[in-house]
Design a protein around this motif. Structure first.
Motif, PDB file in Angstrom:
ATOM      1  N   GLY A 110       0.828  -1.217   0.000  1.00 32.43           N
ATOM      2  CA  GLY A 110       0.000   0.000   0.000  1.00 32.43           C
ATOM      3  C   GLY A 110       0.854   1.255   0.000  1.00 32.43           C
ATOM      4  O   GLY A 110       0.360   2.355  -0.211  1.00 32.43           O
ATOM      5  N   ALA A 111       2.187   1.105   0.229  1.00 32.41           N
ATOM      6  CA  ALA A 111       3.095   2.270   0.201  1.00 32.41           C
ATOM      7  C   ALA A 111       3.272   2.724  -1.254  1.00 32.41           C
ATOM      8  O   ALA A 111       3.131   1.924  -2.178  1.00 32.41           O
ATOM      9  CB  ALA A 111       4.445   1.900   0.801  1.00 32.41           C
ATOM     10  N   TYR A 112       3.597   3.996  -1.425  1.00 34.00           N
ATOM     11  CA  TYR A 112       3.818   4.514  -2.789  1.00 34.00           C
ATOM     12  C   TYR A 112       5.013   3.811  -3.434  1.00 34.00           C
ATOM     13  O   TYR A 112       5.046   3.625  -4.645  1.00 34.00           O
ATOM     14  CB  TYR A 112       4.032   6.020  -2.759  1.00 34.00           C
ATOM     15  N   PRO A 203       7.194  11.338   6.972  1.00 33.61           N
ATOM     16  CA  PRO A 203       7.478  12.780   7.057  1.00 33.61           C
ATOM     17  C   PRO A 203       7.315  13.508   5.724  1.00 33.61           C
ATOM     18  O   PRO A 203       6.831  14.644   5.677  1.00 33.61           O
ATOM     19  CB  PRO A 203       8.940  12.834   7.505  1.00 33.61           C
ATOM     20  N   GLN A 204       7.704  12.840   4.620  1.00 42.29           N
ATOM     21  CA  GLN A 204       7.548  13.485   3.301  1.00 42.29           C
ATOM     22  C   GLN A 204       6.056  13.713   3.015  1.00 42.29           C
ATOM     23  O   GLN A 204       5.665  14.751   2.502  1.00 42.29           O
ATOM     24  CB  GLN A 204       8.139  12.591   2.193  1.00 42.29           C
ATOM     25  N   ALA A 205       5.224  12.732   3.338  1.00 40.86           N
ATOM     26  CA  ALA A 205       3.788  12.849   3.076  1.00 40.86           C
ATOM     27  C   ALA A 205       3.179  13.958   3.941  1.00 40.86           C
ATOM     28  O   ALA A 205       2.350  14.751   3.467  1.00 40.86           O
ATOM     29  CB  ALA A 205       3.102  11.517   3.329  1.00 40.86           C
ATOM     30  N   VAL A 271       4.850  14.768  -7.494  1.00 35.82           N
ATOM     31  CA  VAL A 271       5.482  13.597  -8.129  1.00 35.82           C
ATOM     32  C   VAL A 271       6.716  13.188  -7.326  1.00 35.82           C
ATOM     33  O   VAL A 271       7.470  14.051  -6.866  1.00 35.82           O
ATOM     34  CB  VAL A 271       5.949  13.945  -9.565  1.00 35.82           C
ATOM     35  N   THR A 272       6.917  11.881  -7.157  1.00 36.75           N
ATOM     36  CA  THR A 272       8.159  11.398  -6.535  1.00 36.75           C
ATOM     37  C   THR A 272       8.958  10.632  -7.579  1.00 36.75           C
ATOM     38  O   THR A 272       8.403   9.851  -8.350  1.00 36.75           O
ATOM     39  CB  THR A 272       7.863  10.502  -5.309  1.00 36.75           C
ATOM     40  N   ARG A 273      10.264  10.894  -7.611  1.00 30.67           N
ATOM     41  CA  ARG A 273      11.148  10.202  -8.556  1.00 30.67           C
ATOM     42  C   ARG A 273      11.865   9.082  -7.807  1.00 30.67           C
ATOM     43  O   ARG A 273      12.413   9.304  -6.727  1.00 30.67           O
ATOM     44  CB  ARG A 273      12.167  11.189  -9.137  1.00 30.67           C
TER      45      ARG A 273
HETATM   46  O1  LIG Z   1       5.659   6.096   2.622  1.00 32.70           O
HETATM   47  C1  LIG Z   1       5.531   5.696   1.461  1.00 32.70           C
HETATM   48  O2  LIG Z   1       4.452   5.281   1.032  1.00 32.70           O
HETATM   49  C2  LIG Z   1       6.685   5.740   0.572  1.00 32.70           C
HETATM   50  O3  LIG Z   1       6.690   5.044  -0.411  1.00 32.70           O
HETATM   51  C3  LIG Z   1       7.806   6.664   0.889  1.00 32.70           C
HETATM   52  C4  LIG Z   1       7.713   8.034   0.242  1.00 32.70           C
HETATM   53  C5  LIG Z   1       9.067   8.784   0.415  1.00 32.70           C
HETATM   54  O4  LIG Z   1      10.027   8.235   0.894  1.00 32.70           O
HETATM   55  O5  LIG Z   1       9.105   9.943   0.024  1.00 32.70           O
HETATM   56  C6  LIG Z   1       7.492   7.890  -1.195  1.00 32.70           C
HETATM   57  C7  LIG Z   1       6.669   8.716  -1.885  1.00 32.70           C
HETATM   58  C8  LIG Z   1       5.946   9.812  -1.238  1.00 32.70           C
HETATM   59  O6  LIG Z   1       6.657  10.983  -1.601  1.00 32.70           O
HETATM   60  C9  LIG Z   1       5.928   9.728   0.224  1.00 32.70           C
HETATM   61  C10 LIG Z   1       6.692   8.844   0.882  1.00 32.70           C
END
Ligand SMILES: O=C(O)C(=O)C[C@]1(C(=O)O)C=C[C@@H](O)C=C1
Length: 392
Positions: A110-112, A203-205, A271-273
């Motif tokens: 379920g993680a990105y 934290p990024q989210a 967007v995440t790379r």
């Molecule tokens: O927490 C997740 O679902 C991730 O896949 C990690 C992660 C990250 O590390 O930046 C990936 C993409 C999104 O930007 C938020 C979180």
């Protein structure tokens, strides 16, 4: 970034088994649960902790990883793990590798990152790992064939931990994938927004949704979690009625949560790379654009060396797509305070540069890199430590 909630006890680094049928990645791992746990136990047995608390697999004092394949009963015999000749698969464009590759990612189903692994390698077996470093180790130990890890987000910026790990491990970048990140606010069924006292997520989210949460009147406590889906899983497993998680719609389905709000990222174009990593480098296709990544340091003070390096790109019309700097671990500056106590401060840097150039110019440029730093940088004090080339 790879951060755990301050209030949560840190969890040991390990590759996670799929939890249940519902929580499995899109393509199932070909082990039984018992087999998988044996593998996890074996990799954990090879994992020690260094002075900084970061996990190591049979690492020496320089943190160089040495695969301990003999310890892993479930893996093929050592002889079949000797370097093998490049096959046609290795030479094809990375995103097409596809079929049944085992791809390590950080997080839980379920993680990105799991979605990025599936986007990079559509029919892969996605292997969840607790930490970024475990994903690196999984590839080094042949438990996985590839790792897919985030390096930067359009709102949150660079994920520095992975830049550091790229240098500490001997994997090659063989491709990249960009994933639009669409966040949802998730809570237990029946919970209303007014009941919430806490929002948890990666934290990024949390950073990517900061303004929207405030605009929604959710000025409640924020807490960092290992990954977005793990936050959703925690809300469900602990039955938390005062806590919401920021995660994907897939995480809501997997863990039985309701979507309180959809598309809560501050920028619709979030967007995440991610980079795709492998043990062997690939030869990129010449009919497609490709990128080269190098890491260098210099042993002179001042900014003019960096200026000269950058001018080497400018004079050849080579576009830089990314430049990043990280403290140079092996060259700290020693500061002494009033009590004559010295501390190591990291004010010397490693520079990471990604560039894109037509094939001929790129080969010429790489030739200069291979020739030695002198010609490449126009300066003999520059040391290039890493380079990777991949098709984009
Ligand atoms: O927490 C997740 O679902 C991730 O896949 C990690 C992660 C990250 O590390 O930046 C990936 C993409 C999104 O930007 C938020 C979180």
């Amino acid at each position: 970034m790879e951060t755990a909630a301050a209030s949560l006890a840190p969890r040991p680094a390990q590759i996670r088994p799929p939890r249940s049928t519902a929580a499995r990645p899109p393509c199932a791992i070909p082990f039984s649960r018992a087999d998988w746990q044996t593998t996890c136990a074996a990799i954990l047995a090879t994992t020690s902790t260094n002075a900084n608390g970061s996990p190591r697999v049979n690492g020496d004092s320089n943190n160089n990883m040495k695969p301990a394949l003999a310890d892993l009963d479930l893996l093929p015999p050592v002889s079949s793990n000797l370097p093998r000749p490049l096959s046609i698969t290795d030479l094809s464009p990375a995103p097409m590798h596809g079929s049944q590759l085992r791809v390590a990612y950080q997080g839980v189903p379920g993680a990105y990152s799991e979605a990025a692994a599936a986007k990079a390698y559509p029919s892969c077996d996605a292997i969840p790992c607790d930490h970024f470093e475990v994903a690196f180790q999984a590839v080094e130990l042949w438990i996985a064939d590839r790792a897919v890890l985030p390096v930067e987000n359009s709102l949150g910026g660079s994920i520095h931990r992975n830049y550091d790990l790229l240098l500490r491990h001997r994997l090659h970048i063989v491709g990249e994938v960009q994933l639009p990140v669409h966040h949802c606010l998730l809570a237990l069924p029946g919970v209303r927004r007014e009941l919430l006292t806490r929002v948890i997520s990666h934290p990024q989210a949390l950073a990517q949704c900061e303004l929207t949460l405030n605009a929604m009147g959710l000025n409640v406590a924020r807490e960092a979690f290992d990954d977005t889906a793990a936050a959703a899983e925690h809300v469900a497993a602990a039955g938390l009625r005062d806590t919401a998680a920021i995660a994907s719609a897939r995480a809501a389905d997997l863990y039985g949560l309701q979507v309180l709000a959809d598309g809560i990222q501050d920028d619709a174009g979030n967007v995440t790379r991610f980079v795709m990593l492998a043990r062997e480098p690939i030869i990129p296709r010449t009919d497609r654009p490709f990128k080269t990544s190098i890491v260098f340091a210099h042993d002179r003070e001042g900014t003019s060396v960096l200026f000269k390096v950058l001018s080497a790109f400018a004079f050849r019309d080579i576009s830089l797509t990314k430049i990043e700097s990280r403290p140079h671990r092996h060259r700290p500056i020693r500061l002494v305070d009033d009590a004559n106590v010295g501390t190591a401060k990291h004010f010397e840097y490693m520079f990471y540069i990604d560039f894109q150039a037509p094939w001929r110019r790129n080969v010429f440029f790489l030739g200069l890199v291979a020739d030695g730093a002198n010609e490449f940088t126009l300066d003999r004090n520059v040391i290039v430590t890493e380079s990777s080339v991949w098709t984009v």
